[in-house]
Design an enzyme around this catalytic site. Structure first.
Site, PDB file in Angstrom:
ATOM      1  N   ASP A  50       0.869  -1.178   0.000  1.00 36.39           N
ATOM      2  CA  ASP A  50       0.000   0.000   0.000  1.00 36.39           C
ATOM      3  C   ASP A  50       0.904   1.225   0.000  1.00 36.39           C
ATOM      4  OD1 ASP A  50      -3.208   0.300   0.742  1.00 36.39           O
ATOM      5  OD2 ASP A  50      -2.046   2.090   1.246  1.00 36.39           O
ATOM      6  N   ASP A  64       3.962   1.944  -4.803  1.00 36.67           N
ATOM      7  CA  ASP A  64       3.218   2.759  -5.756  1.00 36.67           C
ATOM      8  C   ASP A  64       3.009   1.896  -6.997  1.00 36.67           C
ATOM      9  OD1 ASP A  64       2.255   4.503  -7.654  1.00 36.67           O
ATOM     10  OD2 ASP A  64       3.899   5.944  -7.482  1.00 36.67           O
ATOM     11  N   VAL A  65       1.773   1.459  -7.242  1.00 39.91           N
ATOM     12  CA  VAL A  65       1.531   0.519  -8.339  1.00 39.91           C
ATOM     13  C   VAL A  65       1.697   1.155  -9.707  1.00 39.91           C
ATOM     14  CG1 VAL A  65      -0.001  -0.940  -6.966  1.00 39.91           C
ATOM     15  CG2 VAL A  65      -0.970   0.929  -8.331  1.00 39.91           C
ATOM     16  N   ASN A 119      -5.406  -5.116  -6.546  1.00 40.71           N
ATOM     17  CA  ASN A 119      -6.588  -4.510  -5.944  1.00 40.71           C
ATOM     18  C   ASN A 119      -6.526  -2.993  -5.845  1.00 40.71           C
ATOM     19  OD1 ASN A 119      -9.092  -4.528  -4.179  1.00 40.71           O
ATOM     20  ND2 ASN A 119      -7.583  -3.701  -2.738  1.00 40.71           N
ATOM     21  N   TYR A 161     -13.005   6.505 -14.130  1.00 37.27           N
ATOM     22  CA  TYR A 161     -13.096   5.250 -13.387  1.00 37.27           C
ATOM     23  C   TYR A 161     -13.660   4.139 -14.268  1.00 37.27           C
ATOM     24  CZ  TYR A 161     -14.125   2.118  -9.469  1.00 37.27           C
ATOM     25  OH  TYR A 161     -14.158   1.052  -8.611  1.00 37.27           O
ATOM     26  N   LYS A 171     -11.775   0.628 -15.538  1.00 34.15           N
ATOM     27  CA  LYS A 171     -12.264  -0.693 -15.154  1.00 34.15           C
ATOM     28  C   LYS A 171     -12.650  -1.525 -16.377  1.00 34.15           C
ATOM     29  CE  LYS A 171     -11.636  -0.215 -10.775  1.00 34.15           C
ATOM     30  NZ  LYS A 171     -10.601  -0.999 -10.054  1.00 34.15           N
TER      31      LYS A 171
END
Length: 258
Positions: A36, A59-60, A86, A153, A157
């Protein structure tokens, strides 16, 4: 259903859904590298769950860092079985009011690029280890529908759904499964933006049973998808939205007394 002996990497581990997934994985016997952006939140999670959890600030949107997380899991626990992409972000805003650097780029960097990086890094690590693996991605019911206020968003997705399909196809010869879960309206801090707009009652009624979904309910679906019992589920996004995308408001009961 059991994850006994499994080793997992989880991104976004300290959010509402992420924390529930971490707890569920550990309760099912898995060891988890929880990642995270918040070091204090990770420390609290590790203190709660003990030696079954290792942590890493991540940091993804940084591919090198995501790759390092896969390495860290193997160094810490000896192997890798499951990667749960996630981490996600989003805030309601009308499209015509967007500033791309604030309202599109950051959401795409986390929700779309972060999942892509997780898929790629996980696939490479599983192949390197010469073992089967499972990749689970967090999508959304918004990935298959249009809605106001959530342009960036929804687009991100929708990309997650397609990345799930394409990666599953290419990874199948390596015995790597890739699937996704699409939550509906979940009782997490991301709902605060809708509360601020006075939309809480509206979005609650959009589930068939007119209630928000709890994070633990999503976590149980994820645990199943990650388990050997879900071995035939591949390239699929499983909706967990209490019917969100399958119906409109039931008008008969609303106007029965009119």
């Amino acid at each position: 259903m059991s994850l006994e002996g499994k080793v997992a990497v989880l991104t976004g581990a300290c959010g509402g859904i992420g924390k529930a997934i971490t707890r569920t994985f550990v309760s099912q016997g898995a060891r988890v590298l929880a990642t995270d952006l918040s070091a204090p939140a990770l420390a609290d999670l590790q203190q709660e769950l003990g030696d079954s959890v290792a942590t890493m600030v991540l940091d993804v949107s940084d591919f090198t860092a995501v790759t390092s997380a896969m390495d860290r899991a193997v160094e810490t626990f000896g192997t890798l079985d499951v990667v749960m992409n996630n981490a996600g972000t989003g805030a309601p805003k009308l499209l015509l009011e967007h500033e791309p650097a604030q309202d599109y780029d950051p959401i795409t960097a986390v929700n779309q690029n972060g999942v892509y990086y997780g898929i790629l890094a996980a696939g490479r690590k599983f192949v390197e280890l010469d073992r089967p693996g499972v990749i689970v991605n967090t999508s959304s019911v918004y990935g298959t529908m249009a809605s106001e206020l959530t342009f960036s968003y929804n687009v991100s997705k929708a990309a997650v759904d397609m990345m799930t399909k394409c990666a599953a196809l290419e990874f199948a010869p390596h015995n790597i499964r890739v699937c996704a879960v699409a939550p509906g309206r979940v009782n997490t801090p991301i709902i605060e933006g809708y509360k601020a707009l006075g939309l809480l009652e509206h979005i609650t009624r959009e589930q068939m049973r007119e209630r928000l979904i709890e994070p633990e309910e999503i976590a149980r679906v994820v645990a199943f998808l990650a388990s050997d019992e879900a071995g035939c589920i591949n390239g699929t996004t499983v909706e967990a939205g209490d019917g969100f995308s399958g119906f409109k408001y039931p008008l008969t009961q609303r106007f029965a007394s009119a």
